[in-house]
Design a protein around this motif. Structure first.
Motif, PDB file in Angstrom:
ATOM      1  N   ARG A  19     -20.277  -1.697 -23.958  1.00 38.10           N
ATOM      2  CA  ARG A  19     -19.015  -1.469 -23.244  1.00 38.10           C
ATOM      3  C   ARG A  19     -18.323  -0.180 -23.671  1.00 38.10           C
ATOM      4  NH1 ARG A  19     -16.507  -7.593 -23.677  1.00 38.10           N
ATOM      5  NH2 ARG A  19     -17.580  -8.486 -21.864  1.00 38.10           N
ATOM      6  N   SER A  20     -18.592   0.253 -24.885  1.00 34.67           N
ATOM      7  CA  SER A  20     -17.921   1.454 -25.396  1.00 34.67           C
ATOM      8  C   SER A  20     -18.549   2.742 -24.872  1.00 34.67           C
ATOM      9  CB  SER A  20     -17.951   1.465 -26.923  1.00 34.67           C
ATOM     10  OG  SER A  20     -19.262   1.739 -27.403  1.00 34.67           O
ATOM     11  N   PHE A  52     -20.630   2.719 -36.758  1.00 34.30           N
ATOM     12  CA  PHE A  52     -20.067   2.917 -35.429  1.00 34.30           C
ATOM     13  C   PHE A  52     -20.119   4.414 -35.100  1.00 34.30           C
ATOM     14  CE2 PHE A  52     -18.444  -1.028 -36.989  1.00 34.30           C
ATOM     15  CZ  PHE A  52     -18.452  -1.861 -35.888  1.00 34.30           C
ATOM     16  N   PRO A  53     -21.251   4.864 -34.572  1.00 37.45           N
ATOM     17  CA  PRO A  53     -21.433   6.297 -34.340  1.00 37.45           C
ATOM     18  C   PRO A  53     -20.466   6.841 -33.296  1.00 37.45           C
ATOM     19  CG  PRO A  53     -23.482   5.062 -34.041  1.00 37.45           C
ATOM     20  CD  PRO A  53     -22.389   4.080 -34.124  1.00 37.45           C
ATOM     21  N   MET A  54     -20.289   8.165 -33.322  1.00 35.79           N
ATOM     22  CA  MET A  54     -19.441   8.829 -32.341  1.00 35.79           C
ATOM     23  C   MET A  54     -20.249   9.345 -31.147  1.00 35.79           C
ATOM     24  SD  MET A  54     -16.448   8.489 -33.497  1.00 35.79           S
ATOM     25  CE  MET A  54     -16.969   6.928 -34.200  1.00 35.79           C
ATOM     26  N   HIS A  55     -21.493   9.770 -31.397  1.00 35.48           N
ATOM     27  CA  HIS A  55     -22.324  10.319 -30.336  1.00 35.48           C
ATOM     28  C   HIS A  55     -22.836   9.208 -29.428  1.00 35.48           C
ATOM     29  CE1 HIS A  55     -23.385  14.511 -32.161  1.00 35.48           C
ATOM     30  NE2 HIS A  55     -22.103  14.243 -32.199  1.00 35.48           N
ATOM     31  N   GLU A  56     -22.802   9.473 -28.121  1.00 36.27           N
ATOM     32  CA  GLU A  56     -23.183   8.457 -27.148  1.00 36.27           C
ATOM     33  C   GLU A  56     -24.645   8.030 -27.292  1.00 36.27           C
ATOM     34  OE1 GLU A  56     -20.895   7.319 -24.098  1.00 36.27           O
ATOM     35  OE2 GLU A  56     -19.964   7.516 -26.057  1.00 36.27           O
ATOM     36  N   GLN A  57     -25.536   8.985 -27.550  1.00 39.45           N
ATOM     37  CA  GLN A  57     -26.946   8.627 -27.707  1.00 39.45           C
ATOM     38  C   GLN A  57     -27.145   7.686 -28.887  1.00 39.45           C
ATOM     39  OE1 GLN A  57     -29.392   9.248 -25.738  1.00 39.45           O
ATOM     40  NE2 GLN A  57     -28.819  10.992 -24.479  1.00 39.45           N
ATOM     41  N   GLN A  58     -26.424   7.945 -29.964  1.00 41.01           N
ATOM     42  CA  GLN A  58     -26.522   7.082 -31.145  1.00 41.01           C
ATOM     43  C   GLN A  58     -25.916   5.710 -30.870  1.00 41.01           C
ATOM     44  OE1 GLN A  58     -24.652   9.355 -34.271  1.00 41.01           O
ATOM     45  NE2 GLN A  58     -26.547  10.445 -34.758  1.00 41.01           N
ATOM     46  N   LYS A  59     -24.801   5.684 -30.145  1.00 38.06           N
ATOM     47  CA  LYS A  59     -24.182   4.407 -29.778  1.00 38.06           C
ATOM     48  C   LYS A  59     -25.174   3.550 -28.986  1.00 38.06           C
ATOM     49  CE  LYS A  59     -19.315   5.821 -29.286  1.00 38.06           C
ATOM     50  NZ  LYS A  59     -18.207   5.934 -28.309  1.00 38.06           N
ATOM     51  N   GLU A 116     -22.254  -8.630 -30.194  1.00 39.56           N
ATOM     52  CA  GLU A 116     -22.004  -7.321 -30.793  1.00 39.56           C
ATOM     53  C   GLU A 116     -22.604  -6.215 -29.927  1.00 39.56           C
ATOM     54  OE1 GLU A 116     -22.768  -6.902 -35.023  1.00 39.56           O
ATOM     55  OE2 GLU A 116     -22.568  -9.071 -35.279  1.00 39.56           O
ATOM     56  N   ALA A 117     -23.771  -6.484 -29.374  1.00 35.63           N
ATOM     57  CA  ALA A 117     -24.420  -5.497 -28.508  1.00 35.63           C
ATOM     58  C   ALA A 117     -23.581  -5.244 -27.264  1.00 35.63           C
ATOM     59  CB  ALA A 117     -25.818  -5.973 -28.119  1.00 35.63           C
TER      60      ALA A 117
END
Length: 338
Positions: free
Chosen positions: A284-285, A256-263, A278-279
Motif C-alpha cells: 500500500r505504501s 523500511f526502505p525509502m526507495h520504491e524498488q527496495q520497498k 505486513e506485506a
C-alpha cells in the motif's frame, strides 16, 4: 425512634469518593487501544492524557507514535517538536522518532540530521540500535543515489542494459537475463544492483548453490545489504528451508526502505514468507507507477490481499496482472499460493 431520609442520605454522601480521571487513566486506555490497532480511539485517549497532564512528555511522545503508525508523519513531528521545545535534552528519544518520520517522508537530509543528533547524545538511548541501522541505511541510500547519478560516457548503454535485463527477468527468460547481466557487470562493475539480479537469475536457472554462495560473499562484506537478505530469504523459501530463511526475513521485517524498488522487494519477500498483513501494508505504501506495474507487484499483492480476507480485491489485482503478463494466467490464482 425515627429515622429520616435526609439523615440517611447525608450519611451516604460522606462515603462517596468522586472519580476524577487522571492523565495516567487516559494514557492506559490509549495504550490499550493502540495495542488493539484501534488508532482513532488511541489518538482520542492520548490527547485527553496530554490535556490532563501537560507536564508529562511521555504522553505526547506516545501520541506521535500513533500518528507515525497511521502515516501522519507531519503531525507526529509537530508533536515531537513541541516536546523538545518544552523539555529539551531531557527527552532525547524525540530526535530519533523525528528522524524516522522524516525518513518515511523521503526528507533524507532532515532524517540524517536528527538521527545524528540522537546518536551524539551521551549514554545508551532506548533506540540506539535502531538509530544506528537508520543511519547506515541513509548512508547507503546516499551512496546509491551517487551510483544512480553517475555521468557515464556510455550512460545510454547502461539504460539499454537495464531495460533489456529487466524485460528478460520479468518474462522469466533466465538464460537471456544471465547473458545480459554478465555483460552489464563487466562493463559497469560499480552498478551494484546488477549483481543481485544476476544471482536471482542464476538461482532460477537451476544453479542454486552458486547463487546462494554469491550472495553470502557479498553479505559478509556488506552486512547491511538489503538485497542480500531479500535474495537469500527468497532462495531458502523456494527450497523449503524455513529456518535458514527466518534470519533474513526478521531483518527485513525491521527495515523500511525509502526507495520504491527496495520497498517492493521487501513486500514481495514478506508475502512469500506468509507475513501477508505486513506485506499488504508495504504494498500500500508504494507510489511509483514503474513499480506498481511490475508482475511481482500484481502477483504478490494479490496473494497477500486474498490471504487477509479480501478475495474480490485480490481477483481484481490478479486479472490486471494477467492482462499485462499473460503467463500469470497459467499460475491459477491467488488462492493457489500459500
Amino acid at each position: 425512634m425515627t429515622t429520616t431520609l435526609k439523615g440517611t442520605t447525608a450519611q451516604q454522601d460522606t462515603n462517596i469518593i468522586p472519580f476524577v480521571p487522571t492523565g495516567s487513566f487516559y494514557f492506559s486506555h490509549g495504550i490499550q487501544a493502540f495495542q488493539k490497532r484501534r488508532f482513532s480511539a488511541a489518538v482520542k485517549w492520548l490527547k485527553k492524557a496530554v490535556e490532563a497532564s501537560p507536564e508529562e512528555p511521555l504522553y505526547p511522545c506516545q501520541l506521535s507514535v500513533v500518528y507515525t503508525e497511521v502515516g501522519s508523519y507531519h503531525a507526529a513531528n509537530q508533536v515531537l517538536t513541541e516536546v523538545l521545545a518544552e523539555h529539551g535534552k531531557e527527552y532525547v528519544d524525540c530526535y530519533y522518532l523525528m528522524a524516522n518520520n522524516y525518513a518515511h517522508l523521503g526528507l533524507l537530509n532532515d532524517a540524517k540530521k536528527y538521527v545524528d543528533t540522537y546518536l551524539e547524545q551521551p549514554g545508551d538511548g532506548e533506540f540506539e540500535e535502531a538509530a544506528k541501522q537508520l543511519s547506515e541505511m541513509l548512508d547507503s541510500l546516499e551512496e546509491e543515489d551517487e551510483d544512480d547519478d553517475w555521468a557515464f560516457e556510455d550512460e545510454d548503454e547502461l539504460i539499454i542494459y537495464q531495460e533489456t535485463a529487466f524485460y528478460h527477468l520479468e518474462h522469466e527468460e533466465w538464460d537471456q537475463a544471465l547473458s545480459v547481466l554478465d555483460e552489464m557487470m563487466e562493463h559497469f562493475p560499480d552498478f551494484k544492483i546488477a549483481k543481485h539480479r544476476y544471482a536471482y537469475a542464476l538461482f532460477m536457472n537451476g544453479e542454486r548453490d552458486e547463487a546462494i554462495q554469491f550472495e553470502k560473499e557479498i553479505l559478509e562484506k556488506e552486512p547491511t545489504n538489503l538485497h542480500c537478505d531479500v535474495n537469500l530469504a527468497t532462495f531458502y523459501l523456494k527450497q523449503g528451508l524455513t529456518e535458514e530463511a527466518a534470519f533474513h526475513i526478521e531483518r527485513l521485517r525491521n527495515v523500511f526502505p525509502m526507495h520504491e524498488q527496495q520497498k517492493l522487494a521487501v513486500a514481495e519477500t514478506l508475502a512469500r514468507a506468509g507475513y501477508y498483513q505486513e506485506a499488504v501494508e508495504r504494498f500500500r505504501s508504494l507510489r511509483n507507477k514503474q513499480v506498481t506495474r511490475r508482475r511481482v507487484y500484481y502477483k504478490w499483492y494479490s496473494i497477500s490481499v486474498y490471504h487477509t480476507g479480501h478475495p474480490s480485491k485480490a481477483l481484481q489485482l490478479w486479472e490486471k496482472g494477467c492482462k499485462q503478463f499473460p503467463k500469470m494466467g497459467n499460475e491459477g490464482g491467488p488462492w493457489e499460493h500459500v
